[in-house]
Design an enzyme around this catalytic site. Structure first.
Site: not given
Length: 379
Positions: A141, A201, A205, A221, A251
């Site tokens: 990342d 999923c 949500c 999100c 999810c």
């Protein structure tokens, strides 16, 4: 000294996977660097603004599709998986207790970025010692890398409809990291997508952020809203956050493949500071120095104290009415304008709940008096 011309790369690939296991990785896979089939999907996602405030996604679009620009000469990517699921993750007991804080389970322990990067660096050094000459660069990342498509090509799993990588033997409770190298290692076979017709999923949500299979609108999100967003959380989403103050696992929790989730062997991923089951009010009572002290070495620290307060204030607004919560919110001072806005919202939510409770109590008392008098209920 190993002559690069005489290197048996098939044998080396097998050694790399053994070394990876010895370094604590759950799985190692190898792929080429061709991401051309994913470039259009990335452009479409960005064109729709689904990245929200993550401007770096737009700025580094070209780099994401071309790993060789991150390390000239790169021809292979070694993808690594590291499981993080703990034995007693207390998913339900925390999510179902509105007075407790829910923190995404990947963030309960030590920050994985540095830990994984150091181990990938050691893996690179082992390969370098074997080949005597190698250019490599580890990423976790820390650069614009399309890690999930690369991991999928490397056979570590498939990208699910929630956009996370799923492994049929380990679910999705794992981290990913990459090691870019300039040697012609044999490639592993790409994983087949096994989501089938399942849409669990998408349905689960809380904010309906999965706008279509494999496409997530980050602006909706909860992970984005509580971690990446630096401004006020839109009012429409605040009640939907519940007690989730850092990330969201819904999810993943509903995914059928996660019944195969593998427990982590890394002690550093075990919960710190009771983060797996801690009261919201206890966290809201921290001052900035306490936040910094208690999140040292944790991925939580990067959101900063202001967003931490913002998130907890929203969760307190979503909690059942409590005089203790109201007092804590009212006594909170020296807040930024953004945090104060969320505190004011939380207080309004607490007030509405109190009024409903009082109304329900009066109705109940009236019914009891009516029954005691022996009169019809509708009298």
């Amino acid at each position: 000294m190993t002559d690069s011309i005489s290197i048996n790369y098939q044998e080396l690939a097998e050694k790399i996977k053994v070394w990876g296991k010895e370094l604590g990785f759950s799985q190692i896979g190898i792929s080429d660097i061709d991401l051309s089939s994913h470039q259009q999907a990335l452009e479409n996602w960005l064109d729709k603004g689904y990245q929200g405030g993550m401007d770096y996604m737009q700025r580094h679009q070209e780099l994401r599709a071309n790993p060789e620009q991150l390390l000239p000469g790169t021809i292979r990517v070694i993808s690594a998986r590291m499981d993080y699921l703990i034995e007693d993750a207390k998913f339900a007991s925390t999510l179902n207790d509105a007075n407790k804080a829910y923190i995404s389970r990947y963030a309960l322990g030590r920050d994985y970025h540095k830990l994984m990067r150091n181990r990938l660096k050691k893996l690179g050094e082992k390969i370098e010692a074997y080949c005597q000459q190698l250019n490599f660069r580890p990423f976790v990342d820390s650069a614009p890398v399309l890690e999930r498509p690369l991991a999928e090509k490397a056979g570590l799993g498939w990208v699910g409809k929630h956009s996370l990588l799923i492994n049929k033997e380990a679910g999705s409770w794992f981290f990913l990291g990459e090691l870019l190298v300039d040697i012609p290692l044999p490639q592993d076979n790409k994983s087949d997508n096994q989501c089938g017709s399942c849409v669990a999923c998408i349905k689960i949500c809380p904010t309906q952020a999965i706008v279509e299979p494999y496409v997530v609108d980050a602006r909706r999100c909860i992970s984005y809203l509580t971690i990446e967003l630096r401004d006020a959380i839109p009012i429409e989403f605040r009640p939907l956050l519940g007690n989730r103050i850092y990330g969201c696992d819904d999810c993943q929790l509903v995914c059928p493949w996660n019944k195969f989730g593998q427990l982590s062997s890394v002690d550093d991923f075990k919960p710190r500071n009771n983060f797996d089951s801690v009261e919201l009010l206890a966290l809201f009572a921290w001052n900035e120095q306490q936040f910094l002290d208690n999140t040292q070495g944790s991925p939580i620290r990067r959101i900063g104290f202001e967003c931490w307060q913002r998130n907890i204030a929203v969760a307190l607004g979503n909690a059942p009415h409590s005089a203790h919560i109201v007092t804590a919110l009212q006594q909170s001072d020296n807040n930024s304008a953004m945090v104060q806005e969320h505190i004011d919202w939380a207080l309004s939510q607490q007030s509405e709940k109190q009024q409903r409770q009082q109304g329900e109590s009066r109705l109940t008392a009236r019914l009891i008096r009516t029954i005691e008098k022996g009169l019809p209920r509708d009298a």
